[in-house]
Design a protein around this motif. Structure first.
Motif, PDB file in Angstrom:
ATOM      1  N   PRO A 101     -16.505  42.177  34.940  1.00 56.41           N
ATOM      2  CA  PRO A 101     -17.669  41.610  34.241  1.00 56.41           C
ATOM      3  C   PRO A 101     -17.420  41.446  32.738  1.00 56.41           C
ATOM      4  CG  PRO A 101     -18.361  43.332  35.759  1.00 56.41           C
ATOM      5  CD  PRO A 101     -16.855  43.383  35.710  1.00 56.41           C
ATOM      6  N   ASP A 102     -17.836  40.303  32.215  1.00 55.12           N
ATOM      7  CA  ASP A 102     -17.779  40.040  30.774  1.00 55.12           C
ATOM      8  C   ASP A 102     -16.381  40.213  30.190  1.00 55.12           C
ATOM      9  OD1 ASP A 102     -20.500  39.691  31.022  1.00 55.12           O
ATOM     10  OD2 ASP A 102     -20.999  41.688  30.273  1.00 55.12           O
ATOM     11  N   PHE A 103     -15.355  39.812  30.963  1.00 53.28           N
ATOM     12  CA  PHE A 103     -13.999  40.073  30.489  1.00 53.28           C
ATOM     13  C   PHE A 103     -13.719  39.407  29.153  1.00 53.28           C
ATOM     14  CE2 PHE A 103      -9.603  38.882  29.870  1.00 53.28           C
ATOM     15  CZ  PHE A 103      -9.014  40.126  29.883  1.00 53.28           C
ATOM     16  N   THR A 104     -14.098  38.130  29.000  1.00 47.13           N
ATOM     17  CA  THR A 104     -13.770  37.439  27.751  1.00 47.13           C
ATOM     18  C   THR A 104     -14.445  38.091  26.548  1.00 47.13           C
ATOM     19  OG1 THR A 104     -15.542  35.827  28.172  1.00 47.13           O
ATOM     20  CG2 THR A 104     -13.303  35.222  28.835  1.00 47.13           C
ATOM     21  N   SER A 181     -21.351  36.806  30.161  1.00 41.50           N
ATOM     22  CA  SER A 181     -21.995  37.114  28.885  1.00 41.50           C
ATOM     23  C   SER A 181     -23.003  36.021  28.543  1.00 41.50           C
ATOM     24  CB  SER A 181     -20.955  37.239  27.774  1.00 41.50           C
ATOM     25  OG  SER A 181     -20.183  36.070  27.685  1.00 41.50           O
ATOM     26  N   SER A 182     -24.026  36.388  27.774  1.00 43.82           N
ATOM     27  CA  SER A 182     -25.084  35.452  27.431  1.00 43.82           C
ATOM     28  C   SER A 182     -24.602  34.361  26.483  1.00 43.82           C
ATOM     29  CB  SER A 182     -26.260  36.199  26.788  1.00 43.82           C
ATOM     30  OG  SER A 182     -25.821  36.911  25.641  1.00 43.82           O
ATOM     31  N   GLU A 183     -23.614  34.687  25.660  1.00 45.23           N
ATOM     32  CA  GLU A 183     -23.053  33.712  24.746  1.00 45.23           C
ATOM     33  C   GLU A 183     -21.573  33.523  25.074  1.00 45.23           C
ATOM     34  OE1 GLU A 183     -23.656  34.724  20.724  1.00 45.23           O
ATOM     35  OE2 GLU A 183     -25.836  34.938  20.889  1.00 45.23           O
ATOM     36  N   LYS A 184     -21.119  32.282  24.996  1.00 49.41           N
ATOM     37  CA  LYS A 184     -19.733  31.986  25.316  1.00 49.41           C
ATOM     38  C   LYS A 184     -18.806  32.638  24.291  1.00 49.41           C
ATOM     39  CE  LYS A 184     -16.463  28.193  25.961  1.00 49.41           C
ATOM     40  NZ  LYS A 184     -15.867  28.807  27.154  1.00 49.41           N
ATOM     41  N   SER A 185     -17.885  33.450  24.776  1.00 43.94           N
ATOM     42  CA  SER A 185     -16.939  34.118  23.893  1.00 43.94           C
ATOM     43  C   SER A 185     -15.836  33.146  23.494  1.00 43.94           C
ATOM     44  CB  SER A 185     -16.335  35.335  24.600  1.00 43.94           C
ATOM     45  OG  SER A 185     -17.337  36.262  24.933  1.00 43.94           O
ATOM     46  N   GLN A 186     -15.513  33.129  22.211  1.00 46.55           N
ATOM     47  CA  GLN A 186     -14.463  32.239  21.719  1.00 46.55           C
ATOM     48  C   GLN A 186     -13.098  32.870  21.961  1.00 46.55           C
ATOM     49  OE1 GLN A 186     -15.233  29.073  20.583  1.00 46.55           O
ATOM     50  NE2 GLN A 186     -17.175  29.747  21.445  1.00 46.55           N
ATOM     51  N   CYS A 187     -12.752  32.935  23.240  1.00 46.77           N
ATOM     52  CA  CYS A 187     -11.536  33.600  23.683  1.00 46.77           C
ATOM     53  C   CYS A 187     -10.880  32.674  24.711  1.00 46.77           C
ATOM     54  CB  CYS A 187     -11.930  34.939  24.304  1.00 46.77           C
ATOM     55  SG  CYS A 187     -10.584  36.056  24.615  1.00 46.77           S
ATOM     56  N   TYR A 188      -9.690  32.173  24.414  1.00 48.93           N
ATOM     57  CA  TYR A 188      -9.059  31.160  25.252  1.00 48.93           C
ATOM     58  C   TYR A 188      -7.818  31.750  25.915  1.00 48.93           C
ATOM     59  CZ  TYR A 188     -12.379  28.286  22.805  1.00 48.93           C
ATOM     60  OH  TYR A 188     -13.542  27.777  22.305  1.00 48.93           O
ATOM     61  N   ILE A 189      -7.730  31.570  27.225  1.00 47.66           N
ATOM     62  CA  ILE A 189      -6.775  32.332  28.034  1.00 47.66           C
ATOM     63  C   ILE A 189      -5.901  31.417  28.868  1.00 47.66           C
ATOM     64  CG2 ILE A 189      -6.561  34.036  29.888  1.00 47.66           C
ATOM     65  CD1 ILE A 189      -9.267  35.174  28.956  1.00 47.66           C
ATOM     66  N   ALA A 190      -4.610  31.729  28.928  1.00 50.55           N
ATOM     67  CA  ALA A 190      -3.672  31.072  29.832  1.00 50.55           C
ATOM     68  C   ALA A 190      -2.956  32.158  30.633  1.00 50.55           C
ATOM     69  CB  ALA A 190      -2.661  30.238  29.058  1.00 50.55           C
ATOM     70  N   THR A 191      -2.753  31.916  31.921  1.00 47.64           N
ATOM     71  CA  THR A 191      -2.140  32.929  32.786  1.00 47.64           C
ATOM     72  C   THR A 191      -0.947  32.339  33.544  1.00 47.64           C
ATOM     73  OG1 THR A 191      -3.739  32.394  34.545  1.00 47.64           O
ATOM     74  CG2 THR A 191      -4.266  34.251  33.097  1.00 47.64           C
ATOM     75  N   PHE A 192       0.031  33.202  33.815  1.00 40.80           N
ATOM     76  CA  PHE A 192       1.271  32.748  34.437  1.00 40.80           C
ATOM     77  C   PHE A 192       1.831  33.808  35.387  1.00 40.80           C
ATOM     78  CE2 PHE A 192       0.868  31.289  30.103  1.00 40.80           C
ATOM     79  CZ  PHE A 192       1.011  29.908  30.211  1.00 40.80           C
ATOM     80  N   THR A 193       2.555  33.345  36.374  1.00 41.20           N
ATOM     81  CA  THR A 193       3.414  34.220  37.166  1.00 41.20           C
ATOM     82  C   THR A 193       4.769  34.278  36.478  1.00 41.20           C
ATOM     83  OG1 THR A 193       2.348  33.718  39.274  1.00 41.20           O
ATOM     84  CG2 THR A 193       4.607  34.532  39.364  1.00 41.20           C
TER      85      THR A 193
END
Length: 223
Positions: A101-104, A181-193
């Motif tokens: 929950p609410d990771f970003t 979360s109620s407000e969008k977190s300004q956190c941008y994520i890229a994931t890879f193997t």
């Protein structure tokens, strides 16, 4: 015997039971194990499996919050006279971590508290080869996450990291982030193997350092 068990255990867990594919065990490790194991009450494989079960205990990892996971095994560096970056190691899949929950929001708070311009998480999980042979040991899986504070900066970091760390054989992952979360977190994520599983944070963090250095060239602080 207790000291011999402790010392042998450290070598076994660090080298994945001297697994050749992991490329971590040395001739010195093998020689020390040869001297220690006759003093240990349990067999080499039993000791290794006991330690692995404890290290990767899914019940224990599931009991941690995302903030606890990010801070559990964390290292930080600096480039260009004031640009901070960090890298955490986690023994859970990125799917599990980003599904919390609410990771970003938690991730953004973590970065803010440490004044980070960029952040990364290296994930390692294992699956057991239950073939009865006991030869190959567990199969290791590695994943990598890169986090930035803007989509443009994330792209710059990715491009720089890919040019430096091409040998890691990174394959993009499409993982849904659980952000309630109620407000969008300004956190941008890229994931890879990470297909080259032999490279741990010890080898990857210097590559990330160089990528951050390039991405934040001529900048003294994060966006």
């Amino acid at each position: 015997k207790d000291i011999a068990t402790l010392l042998a255990g450290v070598i076994l867990i660090d080298t994945l039971n001297m697994d050749v594919a992991a490329k971590k065990g040395t001739d010195r490790d093998a020689a020390i194990l040869e001297a220690l194991l006759p003093l240990v009450d349990t067999s080499r494989d039993e000791l290794f499996q006991m330690l692995m079960n404890a290290k990767f205990n899914p019940v224990w990892w599931a009991s941690l919050t995302s903030a606890q996971i990010l801070g559990y095994d964390y290292k930080q560096g600096e480039v260009n006279g004031g640009v901070n970056y960090g890298m955490s190691s986690a023994l859970v899949s990125l799917t599990s971590l980003l599904g919390q929950p609410d990771f970003t929001e938690v991730c953004l708070n973590f970065m803010t508290s440490k004044q980070l311009a960029a952040f990364s998480v290296m994930s390692m999980t294992t699956t057991t080869n239950d073939d009865g042979g006991g030869g190959d040991g567990p199969t290791k899986h590695r994943e990598l996450m890169i986090v930035a504070l803007s989509p443009h900066k994330l792209e710059q970091i990715q491009n720089a990291f890919f040019s430096i760390a091409s040998g890691l054989d990174l394959i993009p992952l499409n993982i849904k982030v659980n952000d309630t979360s109620s407000e969008k977190s300004q956190c941008y994520i890229a994931t890879f193997t990470q297909q080259d599983i032999s490279k741990s944070r010890k080898q990857v963090m210097p590559m990330f350092h160089q990528a951050i250095q390039l991405a934040f060239e001529n900048q003294a602080c994060s966006e």
